[in-house]
Motif scaffolding. Sequence first.
Motif, PDB file in Angstrom:
ATOM      1  N   LYS A  71     -65.768 125.322  69.933  1.00  0.00           N
ATOM      2  CA  LYS A  71     -65.724 125.814  71.313  1.00  0.00           C
ATOM      3  C   LYS A  71     -66.205 124.752  72.297  1.00  0.00           C
ATOM      4  N   GLN A  72     -67.359 124.162  71.996  1.00  0.00           N
ATOM      5  CA  GLN A  72     -67.944 123.198  72.927  1.00  0.00           C
ATOM      6  C   GLN A  72     -67.123 121.913  73.012  1.00  0.00           C
ATOM      7  N   ARG A  73     -66.497 121.533  71.918  1.00  0.00           N
ATOM      8  CA  ARG A  73     -65.748 120.278  71.886  1.00  0.00           C
ATOM      9  C   ARG A  73     -64.361 120.416  72.493  1.00  0.00           C
ATOM     10  N   LEU A  74     -63.707 121.561  72.289  1.00  0.00           N
ATOM     11  CA  LEU A  74     -62.294 121.672  72.626  1.00  0.00           C
ATOM     12  C   LEU A  74     -62.013 122.382  73.948  1.00  0.00           C
ATOM     13  N   LEU A  75     -62.759 123.413  74.266  1.00  0.00           N
ATOM     14  CA  LEU A  75     -62.396 124.254  75.404  1.00  0.00           C
ATOM     15  C   LEU A  75     -62.519 123.556  76.758  1.00  0.00           C
ATOM     16  N   PRO A  76     -63.603 122.827  77.050  1.00  0.00           N
ATOM     17  CA  PRO A  76     -63.674 122.170  78.369  1.00  0.00           C
ATOM     18  C   PRO A  76     -62.538 121.171  78.596  1.00  0.00           C
ATOM     19  N   ARG A  77     -62.155 120.442  77.561  1.00  0.00           N
ATOM     20  CA  ARG A  77     -61.071 119.476  77.694  1.00  0.00           C
ATOM     21  C   ARG A  77     -59.718 120.174  77.832  1.00  0.00           C
ATOM     22  N   MET A  78     -59.580 121.354  77.235  1.00  0.00           N
ATOM     23  CA  MET A  78     -58.340 122.121  77.373  1.00  0.00           C
ATOM     24  C   MET A  78     -58.142 122.568  78.816  1.00  0.00           C
ATOM     25  N   VAL A  79     -59.209 123.065  79.452  1.00  0.00           N
ATOM     26  CA  VAL A  79     -59.091 123.569  80.822  1.00  0.00           C
ATOM     27  C   VAL A  79     -58.686 122.455  81.774  1.00  0.00           C
ATOM     28  N   ARG A  80     -59.229 121.254  81.571  1.00  0.00           N
ATOM     29  CA  ARG A  80     -58.949 120.136  82.472  1.00  0.00           C
ATOM     30  C   ARG A  80     -57.636 119.419  82.135  1.00  0.00           C
ATOM     31  N   ALA A  81     -56.969 119.817  81.055  1.00  0.00           N
ATOM     32  CA  ALA A  81     -55.768 119.115  80.565  1.00  0.00           C
ATOM     33  C   ALA A  81     -56.098 117.684  80.162  1.00  0.00           C
ATOM     34  N   ASP A  82     -57.370 117.430  79.828  1.00  0.00           N
ATOM     35  CA  ASP A  82     -57.696 116.144  79.213  1.00  0.00           C
ATOM     36  C   ASP A  82     -56.965 116.034  77.878  1.00  0.00           C
ATOM     37  N   ASP A  83     -56.844 117.158  77.206  1.00  0.00           N
ATOM     38  CA  ASP A  83     -56.025 117.260  76.001  1.00  0.00           C
ATOM     39  C   ASP A  83     -54.912 118.254  76.267  1.00  0.00           C
ATOM     40  N   ILE A  84     -53.699 117.917  75.863  1.00  0.00           N
ATOM     41  CA  ILE A  84     -52.579 118.854  75.942  1.00  0.00           C
ATOM     42  C   ILE A  84     -52.424 119.532  74.581  1.00  0.00           C
ATOM     43  N   TRP A  85     -52.205 120.836  74.612  1.00  0.00           N
ATOM     44  CA  TRP A  85     -52.105 121.634  73.388  1.00  0.00           C
ATOM     45  C   TRP A  85     -50.698 122.167  73.198  1.00  0.00           C
ATOM     46  N   CYS A  86     -50.330 122.299  71.934  1.00  0.00           N
ATOM     47  CA  CYS A  86     -49.098 122.992  71.575  1.00  0.00           C
ATOM     48  C   CYS A  86     -49.426 124.031  70.503  1.00  0.00           C
ATOM     49  N   GLN A  87     -48.467 124.892  70.243  1.00  0.00           N
ATOM     50  CA  GLN A  87     -48.660 125.987  69.300  1.00  0.00           C
ATOM     51  C   GLN A  87     -47.583 125.897  68.224  1.00  0.00           C
ATOM     52  N   GLY A  88     -48.003 125.666  66.990  1.00  0.00           N
ATOM     53  CA  GLY A  88     -47.057 125.513  65.897  1.00  0.00           C
ATOM     54  C   GLY A  88     -46.781 126.833  65.216  1.00  0.00           C
ATOM     55  N   MET A  89     -45.805 127.569  65.730  1.00  0.00           N
ATOM     56  CA  MET A  89     -45.440 128.870  65.171  1.00  0.00           C
ATOM     57  C   MET A  89     -44.020 128.846  64.606  1.00  0.00           C
ATOM     58  N   SER A  90     -43.030 128.755  65.477  1.00  0.00           N
ATOM     59  CA  SER A  90     -41.634 128.912  65.074  1.00  0.00           C
ATOM     60  C   SER A  90     -41.189 127.823  64.108  1.00  0.00           C
ATOM     61  N   GLU A  91     -40.334 128.224  63.177  1.00  0.00           N
ATOM     62  CA  GLU A  91     -39.716 127.311  62.227  1.00  0.00           C
ATOM     63  C   GLU A  91     -38.212 127.586  62.203  1.00  0.00           C
ATOM     64  N   PRO A  92     -37.418 126.676  61.610  1.00  0.00           N
ATOM     65  CA  PRO A  92     -35.973 126.906  61.581  1.00  0.00           C
ATOM     66  C   PRO A  92     -35.574 128.256  60.991  1.00  0.00           C
ATOM     67  N   GLU A  93     -36.345 128.781  60.036  1.00  0.00           N
ATOM     68  CA  GLU A  93     -36.017 130.077  59.435  1.00  0.00           C
ATOM     69  C   GLU A  93     -37.133 131.095  59.653  1.00  0.00           C
ATOM     70  N   ALA A  94     -37.983 130.848  60.635  1.00  0.00           N
ATOM     71  CA  ALA A  94     -39.066 131.784  60.943  1.00  0.00           C
ATOM     72  C   ALA A  94     -39.339 131.728  62.440  1.00  0.00           C
ATOM     73  N   GLY A  95     -38.457 132.368  63.203  1.00  0.00           N
ATOM     74  CA  GLY A  95     -38.634 132.431  64.644  1.00  0.00           C
ATOM     75  C   GLY A  95     -39.276 133.743  65.024  1.00  0.00           C
ATOM     76  N   SER A  96     -38.443 134.745  65.239  1.00  0.00           N
ATOM     77  CA  SER A  96     -38.981 136.068  65.560  1.00  0.00           C
ATOM     78  C   SER A  96     -39.788 136.640  64.405  1.00  0.00           C
ATOM     79  N   ASP A  97     -39.416 136.300  63.186  1.00  0.00           N
ATOM     80  CA  ASP A  97     -40.152 136.762  62.002  1.00  0.00           C
ATOM     81  C   ASP A  97     -41.169 135.693  61.613  1.00  0.00           C
ATOM     82  N   LEU A  98     -42.257 135.639  62.388  1.00  0.00           N
ATOM     83  CA  LEU A  98     -43.259 134.598  62.168  1.00  0.00           C
ATOM     84  C   LEU A  98     -43.821 134.628  60.759  1.00  0.00           C
ATOM     85  N   ALA A  99     -43.946 135.816  60.176  1.00  0.00           N
ATOM     86  CA  ALA A  99     -44.557 135.930  58.850  1.00  0.00           C
ATOM     87  C   ALA A  99     -43.721 135.269  57.760  1.00  0.00           C
ATOM     88  N   ALA A 100     -42.487 134.881  58.082  1.00  0.00           N
ATOM     89  CA  ALA A 100     -41.639 134.207  57.098  1.00  0.00           C
ATOM     90  C   ALA A 100     -41.845 132.696  57.083  1.00  0.00           C
TER      91      ALA A 100
END
Length: 395
Positions: free
Chosen positions: A113-142
């Motif tokens: 929390k202390q290391r990541l959150l302040p930099r996230m708010v300021r966009a010092d670090d840009i974040w992405c979310q690794g969810m969708s895959e070629p065969e797991a889009g809407s069905d994330l559990a796949a």
Amino acid sequence: MDFSYPAPVQSFRRELRAWLSEHLTDDVVAAGRLRGEDAEALALRRAWDATVADAGWGAVSWPREYGGRGASVLEQLAYAEEIARIRAPLPLNVIGLNNIGPAIMHFGTEEQKQRLLPRMVRADDIWCQGMSEPEAGSDLAALRTRAVRDGDHFVVNGQKIWTSLGHHADWCQLYVRTDPDARKHAGISCLIVDMTLPGIEARPLVTLNGATDFAEVFFHDVRVPADALLGPLHGGWGVATTTLSHERAGAARLYAALQLQLTDLVADLAAHSVDGRPVLEDSATLRRLGEIAVDVDYLELLCKRAISAALHGGDADGTGASEATGGGAASLAKSVWAETGQRMAEFAYDVLGERQATDRWSEQRLSSRSLTIAGGTTQITKGITAVRVLGLPRG
């Protein structure tokens, strides 16, 4: 539904409006409209996010100890309306602020929390979310991306796709399969991954409108430290589905954005003629415009009804079903927003035509095709609405 704003919320709105009026420049607004690989615009937006965060406006819904304001639901609503009204760009880390940050607050260690959150708010670090895959889009559990424990590390192999800003990201909230023998929802874990680790390759994807806002990301024997685990091992599904209350008024962005687009559309139509006749004198044009305006008003009512339910501890559909206040109401609003946005873009293009390559309605006509896919396909969101709001049996 009661939306009278008490004096503290009105004061909050005035303070925000005054600050934006003093600090938001035309250059920043213009940078927020640009897509693709414009490095100058990206740098300007990162600088703007830092300015906003340093002034305490970067993540108003977050607790104060993590750089927020602990804003109430009505203050969050006022914030969303004001940001849309003045056309301020959304934060580069909008997914981080709304989804990843709250997950870190809930599941993360104090060090994370202390290391990541302040930099996230300021966009010092840009974040992405690794969810969708070629065969797991809407069905994330796949999902199939694997993480195998090897001493003090997880070794990750697999591929993610349609990862927003994946080729610019410094960090990724990555969902991986850590127990291939468990039922598919139970064998998933969440990792916080440094995107500079060896073995990660991010390739930008060019979409129909020529933008490169997304990437496909490949993981080749990437060694991720074991302490990068977010939440319990094999508990990633709970991390993905946990809904926290930090952005309960975020739905305001949906109707506020469409209201602005509708205002722009009316202005463009008012200046347009066909065969010497103003298009706003055509009854068929006025009918289609009126139908869209009604849909935008309906979306505002729908969003505010859900927010009002959250304020008063009730539900969004009057049935008493607590689930409707959460995923059901949000899914219904998302469906209406997406379909209305597509109809507006189609109507604008039909009437105004392709005037030049940089015309906003030409671009919107192309980009609007993604609205019923991004953030959950319409088929999925309508299924959630059917079960959680209407009480229909699961298929």
